[in-house]
Design an enzyme around this catalytic site. Sequence first.
Site, PDB file in Angstrom:
ATOM      1  N   GLY A   8       0.839  -1.207   0.000  1.00 59.29           N
ATOM      2  CA  GLY A   8       0.000   0.000   0.000  1.00 59.29           C
ATOM      3  C   GLY A   8       0.867   1.247   0.000  1.00 59.29           C
ATOM      4  O   GLY A   8       0.534   2.250   0.637  1.00 59.29           O
ATOM      5  N   GLY A  11      -0.526   4.906  -0.907  1.00 59.62           N
ATOM      6  CA  GLY A  11      -1.646   5.487  -0.165  1.00 59.62           C
ATOM      7  C   GLY A  11      -1.214   6.645   0.724  1.00 59.62           C
ATOM      8  O   GLY A  11      -0.056   7.098   0.676  1.00 59.62           O
ATOM      9  N   GLN A  12      -2.145   7.103   1.557  1.00 53.41           N
ATOM     10  CA  GLN A  12      -1.881   8.299   2.376  1.00 53.41           C
ATOM     11  C   GLN A  12      -0.673   8.086   3.295  1.00 53.41           C
ATOM     12  O   GLN A  12       0.201   8.948   3.387  1.00 53.41           O
ATOM     13  CB  GLN A  12      -3.113   8.666   3.226  1.00 53.41           C
ATOM     14  CG  GLN A  12      -2.944  10.006   3.935  1.00 53.41           C
ATOM     15  CD  GLN A  12      -3.909  10.226   5.097  1.00 53.41           C
ATOM     16  OE1 GLN A  12      -4.600   9.305   5.523  1.00 53.41           O
ATOM     17  NE2 GLN A  12      -3.946  11.435   5.611  1.00 53.41           N
ATOM     18  N   ILE A  35      -0.747  -1.790  -6.087  1.00 52.60           N
ATOM     19  CA  ILE A  35      -1.653  -2.544  -6.956  1.00 52.60           C
ATOM     20  C   ILE A  35      -1.781  -1.797  -8.286  1.00 52.60           C
ATOM     21  O   ILE A  35      -1.664  -0.566  -8.320  1.00 52.60           O
ATOM     22  CB  ILE A  35      -3.054  -2.755  -6.323  1.00 52.60           C
ATOM     23  CG1 ILE A  35      -3.629  -1.443  -5.791  1.00 52.60           C
ATOM     24  CG2 ILE A  35      -3.008  -3.821  -5.233  1.00 52.60           C
ATOM     25  CD1 ILE A  35      -5.077  -1.531  -5.371  1.00 52.60           C
ATOM     26  N   ASN A  54      -0.494  -7.515  -4.374  1.00 53.59           N
ATOM     27  CA  ASN A  54      -1.905  -7.555  -3.998  1.00 53.59           C
ATOM     28  C   ASN A  54      -2.030  -8.456  -2.772  1.00 53.59           C
ATOM     29  O   ASN A  54      -1.681  -9.636  -2.834  1.00 53.59           O
ATOM     30  CB  ASN A  54      -2.701  -8.120  -5.186  1.00 53.59           C
ATOM     31  CG  ASN A  54      -4.188  -8.157  -4.900  1.00 53.59           C
ATOM     32  OD1 ASN A  54      -4.608  -8.078  -3.748  1.00 53.59           O
ATOM     33  ND2 ASN A  54      -4.967  -8.290  -5.956  1.00 53.59           N
ATOM     34  N   TYR A 143     -15.347  -1.493   9.067  1.00 53.08           N
ATOM     35  CA  TYR A 143     -13.947  -1.101   9.254  1.00 53.08           C
ATOM     36  C   TYR A 143     -13.487  -1.492  10.665  1.00 53.08           C
ATOM     37  O   TYR A 143     -12.435  -2.098  10.850  1.00 53.08           O
ATOM     38  CB  TYR A 143     -13.825   0.408   9.042  1.00 53.08           C
ATOM     39  CG  TYR A 143     -12.433   0.965   9.190  1.00 53.08           C
ATOM     40  CD1 TYR A 143     -11.476   0.771   8.200  1.00 53.08           C
ATOM     41  CD2 TYR A 143     -12.084   1.720  10.308  1.00 53.08           C
ATOM     42  CE1 TYR A 143     -10.206   1.304   8.335  1.00 53.08           C
ATOM     43  CE2 TYR A 143     -10.821   2.257  10.442  1.00 53.08           C
ATOM     44  CZ  TYR A 143      -9.889   2.046   9.456  1.00 53.08           C
ATOM     45  OH  TYR A 143      -8.627   2.585   9.587  1.00 53.08           O
ATOM     46  N   LYS A 147     -10.708  -4.150  12.100  1.00 52.23           N
ATOM     47  CA  LYS A 147      -9.555  -3.662  12.877  1.00 52.23           C
ATOM     48  C   LYS A 147      -9.419  -4.415  14.200  1.00 52.23           C
ATOM     49  O   LYS A 147      -8.304  -4.734  14.615  1.00 52.23           O
ATOM     50  CB  LYS A 147      -9.642  -2.146  13.090  1.00 52.23           C
ATOM     51  CG  LYS A 147      -9.331  -1.340  11.829  1.00 52.23           C
ATOM     52  CD  LYS A 147      -7.907  -1.596  11.351  1.00 52.23           C
ATOM     53  CE  LYS A 147      -7.606  -1.004   9.997  1.00 52.23           C
ATOM     54  NZ  LYS A 147      -6.278  -1.395   9.466  1.00 52.23           N
TER      55      LYS A 147
END
Length: 317
Positions: A8, A11-12, A35, A54, A143, A147
């Site tokens: 990832g 991402g942010q 990805i 992935n 979510y 988590k």
Amino acid sequence: MTNILVIGSTGQIGSELTMKLRREIAGSTVVAGYIPGAEPKGELKESGPAEICNVCDGSQIADIVRKYDIDTIYNLAALLSAVAERKPLMAWDIQMNGLINILEVAREHGCAVFTPSSIGSFGPGTPRDNTPQDTIQRPTSMYGVTKVATELLSDYYFHKYGVDTRSVRFPGLISYTTLPGGGTTDYAVDIYYSAVKGEEFACPLAAGTFMDMMYMPDALDAAVKIMQADPAKLIHRNSFNIASMSFDPEIVCAEIRKHYPDFRMRYEIDPVRQTIADSWPNRMDDSCARAEWGWEPSYDLASMTGDMILHLKEKLL
Ligand code: SER
């Protein structure tokens, strides 16, 4: 940690964490996992290796781990809370099936694993103020469900197989490099973009909605420091509360008005995000992280606001 895979990486968090690791970990090879459709660009692409990774494909992860002799995996693949409510099966697939693929590779190849948890791992039954490290975790969002399960599964792999899993519960993360995508706390990023662009901000959460927030440099420090901590001092592992500031839309708006007195904000409540935010803590107690591995944030709301505005002016104007 020397040979690191960041899953990832565009991402942010990943886009900044990958660069920080490449800069700061001497002798490291940091592989940017991505990805298709979210390829690394610019400095991220030029500064080190990148591989398609992935999380739903365990053999792809294993191939990268073997190819680069990876010893540490940062697993940052996730759908954030509001998107996960729209795509719960996809969120489960990425967050749970992806995690177990990673943990299995880590077990076979002796890798340490960091998979962030979140304020989203708490729910309406959790004490809101000074939320303890060990408390009720009965979240009501998909979510949050993933988590809590991430924390449990990561601890399970540590106790059962000795996989070195560690992590933190991130607050809403505020940054200027890469936008978050589809979280409940995103408003606290978007509000700065609107202010710098001179636009009115439509706030999706109501006045009085308090949540923990954190500036990205502190979040990145936490992600590195926890993985470098002396394991003998860790009583907890998955995951540590970390905190630096807590505010509601009115407070961040007032802080921005110190820089832009004419900044305007109106409320356009998003019921999905509001329901999620109402189920999350106002402020977590992070004393265990401070005691067990020396967590200490650098930024408060005022210093973050000054820095965000400075960088967004460079980026947007
Ligand atoms: N920032 C995340 C979200 O809003 C919470 O960890 O989904």
